[in-house]
Design an enzyme around this catalytic site. Structure first.
Site, PDB file in Angstrom:
ATOM      1  N   TRP A   1     -11.640  12.019   9.160  1.00  0.00           N
ATOM      2  CA  TRP A   1     -10.208  11.703   9.282  1.00  0.00           C
ATOM      3  C   TRP A   1      -9.914  10.422   8.509  1.00  0.00           C
ATOM      4  CZ3 TRP A   1      -7.702   7.379  11.356  1.00  0.00           C
ATOM      5  CH2 TRP A   1      -6.280   7.443  11.252  1.00  0.00           C
TER       6      TRP A   1
ATOM      7  N   GLU B  10     -13.569  -1.493   6.372  1.00  0.00           N
ATOM      8  CA  GLU B  10     -12.873  -1.711   7.648  1.00  0.00           C
ATOM      9  C   GLU B  10     -13.670  -1.173   8.836  1.00  0.00           C
ATOM     10  OE1 GLU B  10      -9.235   0.321   6.570  1.00  0.00           O
ATOM     11  OE2 GLU B  10      -9.669   1.943   7.950  1.00  0.00           O
TER      12      GLU B  10
ATOM     13  N   ARG C 239       0.857  -1.185   0.000  1.00  0.00           N
ATOM     14  CA  ARG C 239       0.000   0.000   0.000  1.00  0.00           C
ATOM     15  C   ARG C 239       0.892   1.233   0.000  1.00  0.00           C
ATOM     16  NH1 ARG C 239      -3.789   2.245   4.898  1.00  0.00           N
ATOM     17  NH2 ARG C 239      -1.825   3.281   5.395  1.00  0.00           N
TER      18      ARG C 239
ATOM     19  N   HIS D 149      -8.950   6.777   2.687  1.00  0.00           N
ATOM     20  CA  HIS D 149      -9.429   6.980   4.060  1.00  0.00           C
ATOM     21  C   HIS D 149     -10.682   7.839   4.148  1.00  0.00           C
ATOM     22  CE1 HIS D 149      -8.500   6.609   8.445  1.00  0.00           C
ATOM     23  NE2 HIS D 149      -8.015   5.478   7.982  1.00  0.00           N
TER      24      HIS D 149
ATOM     25  N   GLU E 253      -4.309  -7.627   4.907  1.00  0.00           N
ATOM     26  CA  GLU E 253      -3.467  -6.507   5.317  1.00  0.00           C
ATOM     27  C   GLU E 253      -2.590  -6.969   6.484  1.00  0.00           C
ATOM     28  OE1 GLU E 253      -3.831  -1.764   6.422  1.00  0.00           O
ATOM     29  OE2 GLU E 253      -5.525  -3.062   6.917  1.00  0.00           O
TER      30      GLU E 253
ATOM     31  N   TYR F 226      -2.866  11.200   6.353  1.00  0.00           N
ATOM     32  CA  TYR F 226      -3.176   9.839   6.764  1.00  0.00           C
ATOM     33  C   TYR F 226      -2.182   8.853   6.117  1.00  0.00           C
ATOM     34  CZ  TYR F 226      -4.646   5.198   6.880  1.00  0.00           C
ATOM     35  OH  TYR F 226      -4.567   3.844   7.060  1.00  0.00           O
TER      36      TYR F 226
ATOM     37  N   ARG G 171     -13.585  -5.415   3.286  1.00  0.00           N
ATOM     38  CA  ARG G 171     -12.442  -5.276   4.189  1.00  0.00           C
ATOM     39  C   ARG G 171     -12.768  -5.464   5.663  1.00  0.00           C
ATOM     40  NH1 ARG G 171      -8.469  -1.967   4.720  1.00  0.00           N
ATOM     41  NH2 ARG G 171      -7.495  -3.992   4.872  1.00  0.00           N
TER      42      ARG G 171
ATOM     43  N   GLU H 130      -8.902   2.048  -1.844  1.00  0.00           N
ATOM     44  CA  GLU H 130      -9.642   1.697  -0.624  1.00  0.00           C
ATOM     45  C   GLU H 130     -10.337   2.910  -0.021  1.00  0.00           C
ATOM     46  OE1 GLU H 130      -6.958  -0.107   2.114  1.00  0.00           O
ATOM     47  OE2 GLU H 130      -8.114   0.476   3.871  1.00  0.00           O
TER      48      GLU H 130
ATOM     49  N   ASP I 157      -5.019   3.900  -0.091  1.00  0.00           N
ATOM     50  CA  ASP I 157      -6.144   4.126   0.821  1.00  0.00           C
ATOM     51  C   ASP I 157      -6.462   5.622   0.865  1.00  0.00           C
ATOM     52  OD1 ASP I 157      -7.925   4.190   2.963  1.00  0.00           O
ATOM     53  OD2 ASP I 157      -6.714   2.893   4.254  1.00  0.00           O
TER      54      ASP I 157
HETATM   55  O1  EZ4 Z   1      -6.816   4.014   9.897  1.00  0.00           O
HETATM   56  O2  EZ4 Z   1      -6.809   0.973  11.733  1.00  0.00           O
HETATM   57  O3  EZ4 Z   1      -6.316   0.273   6.080  1.00  0.00           O
HETATM   58  N1  EZ4 Z   1      -5.976   0.605   7.171  1.00  0.00           N
HETATM   59  C1  EZ4 Z   1      -6.426   1.690   7.815  1.00  0.00           C
HETATM   60  C2  EZ4 Z   1      -5.981   1.856   9.249  1.00  0.00           C
HETATM   61  C3  EZ4 Z   1      -6.990   2.648  10.081  1.00  0.00           C
HETATM   62  C4  EZ4 Z   1      -6.783   2.359  11.530  1.00  0.00           C
HETATM   63  C5  EZ4 Z   1      -7.858   3.006  12.399  1.00  0.00           C
HETATM   64  O4  EZ4 Z   1      -7.807   2.486  13.681  1.00  0.00           O
HETATM   65  O5  EZ4 Z   1      -7.150   2.467   7.240  1.00  0.00           O
HETATM   66  O6  EZ4 Z   1      -4.715   2.443   9.305  1.00  0.00           O
HETATM   67 CO    CO Z   2      -7.949   1.567   5.440  1.00  0.00          CO
END
Ligand code: EZ4
Ligand code: CO
Length: 405
Positions: A405, A265, A149, A215, A342, A161, A286, A239, A213
């Site tokens: 976030w 997730e 990733r 996020h 992951e 992030y 996920r 992602e 990702d």
């Molecule tokens: O931000 O697990 O794909 N992984 C992620 C992680 C999440 C954290 C949050 O607790 O997006 O890094």
């Molecule tokens: Co993620």
């Protein structure tokens, strides 16, 4: 005579970061462990388990895993949600651990046996600029990863992030009484990230699987634009492009790009994703074993996904304990439509607190042959590291308003 649960204890520790663990013991002396860690809200799950679930477990037959799941899910009236489902997940994994130990079999055997020899895994590469990111990718490839990733800094932003600060590896949660406040600018990110991913593909050649990702930070339109702009790079997945609550958000993205999409997730149940799966809006689901009700429930999610050619790609960050990682690898061994795991890796102290039979070699994870989940807990060592308040960051836009976030 049927075995009975005689104790269910919640252990909270912080060997570099917080973990919540459920320890279930039976009259025959079998011990099962389940992970209940919910990053930044650990004590809520600890209380849910200690105050409301543990007393109900005493006297129950530990072999009745599905019945216990149904009892804790349907028997509460207030369903779903991360706290409830992490608590149920911990009980479920602890009971699978006990069943495996009682029968002398690794859990993947109880799930139908191996459908593959090993589990493909990906890890995180991170750099403030592209050069640093490429170095990080080289380092991950050197230890065997075939899927990485890639996350990079964004010019003009001091924190992003997935990008580490200082010399330490990336860890999103920060210890302290308040969450760190970050500034986020989606336009700056969107201007920058396609070029970074193109540089990564150019650097690694066609073989390496590249993931990224976002996020949960994009609107459907922004996400569609990003997916389209990186289509030729043949990413393994993009992602969490959009906030995950809206199951329709990815429809627009889907209509505009063939870039594979992964999400889930933060999902807790099959009801959070059945629409995304059955409408073919995603390619990878996920859900983490801990946060979506344990092996018993995630197995059902993966079975639904199988019908729609969606593959499992479970969450495996540093904030789910090695117990969850082990449970995920067992399930992956027995799941035909499992895609990738992951694997962020753990601090050596975490590996010492949770000694595990699962192992990583040459880009793949294997569960090991130990009966049960194969992850134990060094409780004495854990007790030296008590809970410390820690939070995930929060994010504000440049105008000061809160964003995801
Ligand atoms: O931000 O697990 O794909 N992984 C992620 C992680 C999440 C954290 C949050 O607790 O997006 O890094
Ligand atoms: Co993620």
């Amino acid at each position: 005579m049927k075995d009975r649960i005689v104790s269910a204890e919640v252990l909270v520790c912080s060997p570099t970061r917080n973990f919540v663990t459920l320890k279930v013991v039976t009259a025959d002396g079998v011990v099962g462990y389940g992970d209940a860690t919910l990053n930044g809200r650990e004590l809520s799950v600890a209380s849910y388990l200690r105050d409301h679930v543990a007393p109900l477990l005493i006297g129950r037959d530990p072999s009745r895993i599905e019945d216990t799941w149904q009892y804790l899910y349907r028997g509460v009236y207030w369903r779903r949600g991360p706290v409830t489902m992490a608590a149920i997940g911990a009980v479920d994994v602890a009971l699978w651990d006990i069943k495996g130990k009682t029968l002398g079999q690794p859990v993947y055997q109880l799930l139908g046996g191996a459908v593959r020899d090993r589990i493909l895994s990906y890890t995180h590469a991170t750099g403030w600029d592209t050069a640093e990111l490429l170095d990080s990718i080289n380092a991950k490839r050197a230890i065997g990863f075939q899927a990485v990733r890639a996350q990079s800094g964004v010019p003009g932003l001091d924190s992003v992030y997935g990008v580490h600060r200082g010399a330490q590896g990336y860890e999103p949660a920060g210890r302290g009484a308040y969450p760190v406040e970050e500034t986020w600018d989606t336009d700056a990110y969107l201007n920058h990230v396609p070029g970074v991913l193109a540089a990564v593909r150019d650097h690694v050649g066609p073989e390496l699987k590249i993931l990224h990702d976002a996020h949960h930070r994009l609107t459907p339109q922004q996400a569609a634009r990003l997916g389209k702009s990186v289509e030729d790079l043949d990413l393994y997945w993009l992602e969490d492009l959009t906030p995950a609550e809206d199951q329709n958000a990815l429809r627009l993205v889907r209509q505009h790009t063939t870039t594979p999409l992964a999400i889930g997730e933060v999902f807790n149940t099959i009801w959070d994703c059945h629409h995304l799966i059955s409408e073919n809006l995603i390619d990878f689901i996920r859900v983490a074993i801990v946060h979506a009700g344990g092996i018993s429930h995630v197995r059902k999610i993966f079975a639904l996904a199988e019908v729609h050619q969606v593959r499992g790609g479970p969450h495996g960050p540093s904030d789910v304990s090695p117990i969850t990682l082990g449970a995920s690898v067992h399930l992956g061994m027995a799941t035909p439509n499992f895609g990738i795991q992951e694997f962020m890796g753990y601090d050596p102290l975490v590996d010492e607190v949770f000694p595990h039979a699962w192992s990583f070699d040459d880009g793949y994870l294997t569960p090991g042959e130990q009966p049960g989940i194969g992850v134990e807990m060094n409780e004495e060592l854990a007790s030296l590291y008590p809970y410390e308040p820690a939070y995930l960051p929060v994010a504000r836009r440049r105008d000061g308003s809160m964003t995801d976030w």
